[in-house]
Enzyme design. Structure first.
Site, PDB file in Angstrom:
ATOM      1  N   ASP A  86      26.573  43.870  56.906  1.00 32.69           N
ATOM      2  CA  ASP A  86      25.926  42.789  56.162  1.00 32.69           C
ATOM      3  C   ASP A  86      26.801  41.531  56.091  1.00 32.69           C
ATOM      4  OD1 ASP A  86      23.813  41.708  54.674  1.00 32.69           O
ATOM      5  OD2 ASP A  86      23.551  43.541  53.507  1.00 32.69           O
TER       6      ASP A  86
ATOM      7  N   ARG B  49      20.063  40.751  63.042  1.00 30.34           N
ATOM      8  CA  ARG B  49      18.906  40.303  62.271  1.00 30.34           C
ATOM      9  C   ARG B  49      18.582  38.857  62.633  1.00 30.34           C
ATOM     10  NH1 ARG B  49      18.401  42.648  57.213  1.00 30.34           N
ATOM     11  NH2 ARG B  49      17.488  40.701  56.585  1.00 30.34           N
TER      12      ARG B  49
ATOM     13  N   ASP C 289      15.920  38.936  54.530  1.00 29.76           N
ATOM     14  CA  ASP C 289      15.303  40.239  54.240  1.00 29.76           C
ATOM     15  C   ASP C 289      13.777  40.150  54.254  1.00 29.76           C
ATOM     16  OD1 ASP C 289      17.832  41.167  53.977  1.00 29.76           O
ATOM     17  OD2 ASP C 289      17.610  41.863  51.908  1.00 29.76           O
TER      18      ASP C 289
END
Ligand SMILES: *[C@@H]1O[C@H](CO)[C@@H](O)[C@H](O)[C@H]1NC(C)=O
Ligand SMILES: *[C@@H]1O[C@H](CO)[C@@H](O)[C@H](O)[C@H]1NC(C)=O
Ligand SMILES: *[C@@H]1O[C@H](CO)[C@@H](O)[C@H](O)[C@H]1NC(C)=O
Ligand SMILES: *[C@@H]1O[C@H](CO)[C@@H](O)[C@H](O)[C@H]1NC(C)=O
Ligand SMILES: *[C@@H]1O[C@H](CO)[C@@H](O)[C@H](O)[C@H]1NC(C)=O
Ligand SMILES: *[C@@H]1O[C@H](CO)[C@@H](O)[C@H](O)[C@H]1NC(C)=O
Ligand SMILES: *[C@@H]1O[C@H](CO)[C@@H](O)[C@H](O)[C@H]1NC(C)=O
Length: 491
Positions: free
Chosen positions: A151, A207, A211
């Site tokens: 992350d 990513r 989110d």
């Protein structure tokens, strides 16, 4: 019919101009990774019990057989560092340690993933790995870890240029490599600094945006990408809806290739926020974009429609197709039938599959069901714009990949059997084991008569013709085009 937004210039983003780029050479994620992650359902309330329960359900419900193999622990597993600077698992949550859990997960024939942040703390304020890359990687390798989700919280401002982000994430990539254990590296920096441009040599996936919320669409200034926000689709944002994530991911399809994938974030299928049609569209789009497929629903109380969406082999075969090429968006039109959030649009996506097949995905994000049309000229635009692609002059059979979705009755029987006996699913859609395993099955061109992998033939299209499909509101048609036999021309 509204304004056509896609232009030839925009389409050029999608061309496969990136041949020759090297992937991270760890031999992993040759097709997008599949599995299950704790976060969306359990948050910080994860522990060995719920994780093992999910792992067992992956097996007994037939998910493992279909290729879902990684069981990933997200944030909140640790209890800080010990005096020698090594991470310590929370002993209340993991009484047998993470190595003990890893052993049990491996015994089920599955793989285990862990989580940290390229910062001083994780997003939930547990110890982060910035500056501890080698220690942490070595420890995880010693536990038997197979996967890292990494992350971006508390990164000490070490971002803002691709180089700053690259260096910070490369440190962990190097540390993982140094362990000698193949560990799938899932980079999660929410699209900051354009990881599609710098991550393919250091990570297996990255990513593309913030989110994914459990919503179909949603106006949110934090995650811009609508006409209202000036069509700023290049700001990654956070708390993004499905439509929003897609409308951002359309810029980078060509950046994905085997071993290096655009990650549109974990699946929200089965988490309650989507209608059945929206969940089908979500699954279809993620497979078509070659996003990793990480389920996040509670498997111990999965319902039949959810099982049948997550277990459609024809759709999984698109995700795991050996060509490994994402769809491109060919066009996008606004339509007048907007929903309560003010969205109304339709889109055509298209991309190549193994065996010369073509995937056609028609998205109806209007609020009315409609018939949608896609010309062969548009479908094969990437192979030659303006109708110059040779495929436009061929005849094609059209297969509907959702036509053989498992019935709710069959899905309920599988769930009941797993509930009562814990034994293998009695009526799985296809017996992958008998056919040589999921990886083998997906690496082949599916036979035309395979109902599980091809769905149902629903029609055909003549040279220069148009594919038509009825598409429900907030839904998709997911079609596989296969060239008709050339026999009659051969003589
Ligand atoms: C594990 O977590 C679940 C879900 O949060 C909780 O219900 C259960 O009590 C926990 N079990 C242990 C042993 O901590
Ligand atoms: C810290 O943890 C590591 C890895 O588990 C272990 O080898 C080491 O002995 C521990 N150090 C202390 C001081 O507890
Ligand atoms: C480490 O990197 C080298 C060079 O790219 C590669 O050949 C090797 O397979 C990698 N090892 C692991 C365990 O990822
Ligand atoms: C299976 O068991 C779970 C947990 O006990 C329950 O929520 C679910 O409804 C059961 N499913 C079926 C189909 O019986
Ligand atoms: C598709 O074509 C049909 C006519 O065949 C037409 O009625 C329909 O409006 C078209 N759909 C769209 C979205 O253009
Ligand atoms: C299964 O049930 C769901 C929810 O009721 C429904 O939307 C879906 O159409 C059903 N699936 C099939 C194949 O009938
Ligand atoms: C699938 O095939 C394997 C190997 O042939 C067999 O052992 C297994 O029982 C089959 N599973 C089902 C559900 O029929």
């Amino acid at each position: 019919m509204g304004r056509r937004i896609a232009t030839a210039a925009l389409l050029l983003f999608g061309l496969n101009a990136l041949k020759g780029v090297v992937a991270l050479d760890n031999g992993l994620a040759i097709t997008p990774q599949m599995g299950w992650n704790t976060w969306n359902s359990f948050g910080c309330s994860l522990n060995e019990t719920v994780i093992l329960d999910a792992a067992e359900k992956l097996v007994s419900l037939g998910f493992k057989d279909l290729g879902y193999e990684y069981v990933v622990l997200d944030d909140c597993w640790s209890a800080g560092r010990n005096a020698s600077g090594y991470l310590v698992p929370d002993p209340a949550k993991f009484p047998n340690g993470i190595d003990g859990l890893a052993e049990k997960i491996h015994a089920l024939g599955l793989k285990i993933g862990i989580y940290s942040s390229a910062g001083t703390m994780t997003c939930a304020r547990y110890a982060g790995s910035l500056g501890y890359e080698e220690k942490d990687a070595a420890l995880w390798a010693s536990w038997g870890i197979d996967y890292l989700k990494y992350d971006n919280c508390y990164n000490q401002g070490q971002e803002g240029t691709p180089k700053l982000s690259y260096d910070r994430y490369n440190a962990m990539g190097q540390a993982l490599n140094k362990t000698g254990r193949p560990i799938l590296y899932s980079l999660c920096n929410w699209g900051v600094d354009g990881p599609w441009n710098f991550a393919s040599t250091i990570a297996n996936s990255w990513r593309t945006s913030g989110d994914l919320l459990n919503t179909w669409d949603r106006d949110d200034a934090n995650c811009p990408c609508s006409e209202l926000e000036g069509l700023d689709c290049k700001t990654p944002g956070y708390k993004c809806s499905i439509l929003n994530v897609i409308n951002k991911a359309v810029y980078y399809p060509s950046k994905a290739f085997p071993g290096a994938w655009n990650d549109l974030d974990m699946l929200q299928v089965g988490n309650g926020g989507l209608t059945d049609d929206e969940a089908v569209a979500h699954m279809s789009l993620w497979a078509a974009f070659k996003s990793p497929l990480l389920m996040t629903n509670v498997l111990s109380n999965i319902d039949p429609p959810t099982l049948s969406i997550l277990q459609n082999p024809a759709v999984l075969a698109v995700s795991q197709d050996p060509v490994g090429s994402s769809v491109n968006r060919i066009w996008r039109y606004y339509v007048d039938d907007v929903d309560a959030n003010g969205y109304g649009e339709i889109q055509l996506f298209s991309g190549g599959l193994a065996g010369g097949d073509q995937l056609v995905l028609l998205l109806n994000a209007g609020s009315k069901d409609r018939t949608m049309n896609a010309t062969l000229e548009d479908i094969f635009w990437e192979d030659g714009p303006g109708g110059t692609a040779s495929q436009v002059q061929q005849s094609w059979d059209v297969y509907d990949l959702w036509a053989n979705r498992m019935s709710n009755e069959t899905a309920a029987a599988i769930i009941n059997a797993a509930n009562s006996t814990g034994s293998a699913a009695p009526a799985a859609p296809i017996n992958m084991t008998a056919l040589g395993g999921a990886k083998h099955v997906y690496s082949q061109v599916p036979p035309s008569d395979s109902k599980a992998l091809m769905g149902t033939k629903v029609g055909s299209v003549q040279p220069s013709g148009t594919v038509k499909a009825f598409v429900k509101a907030h839904g998709v048609a997911m079609l596989r085009l296969r060239q008709q036999s050339q026999k009659k021309d051969e003589l």
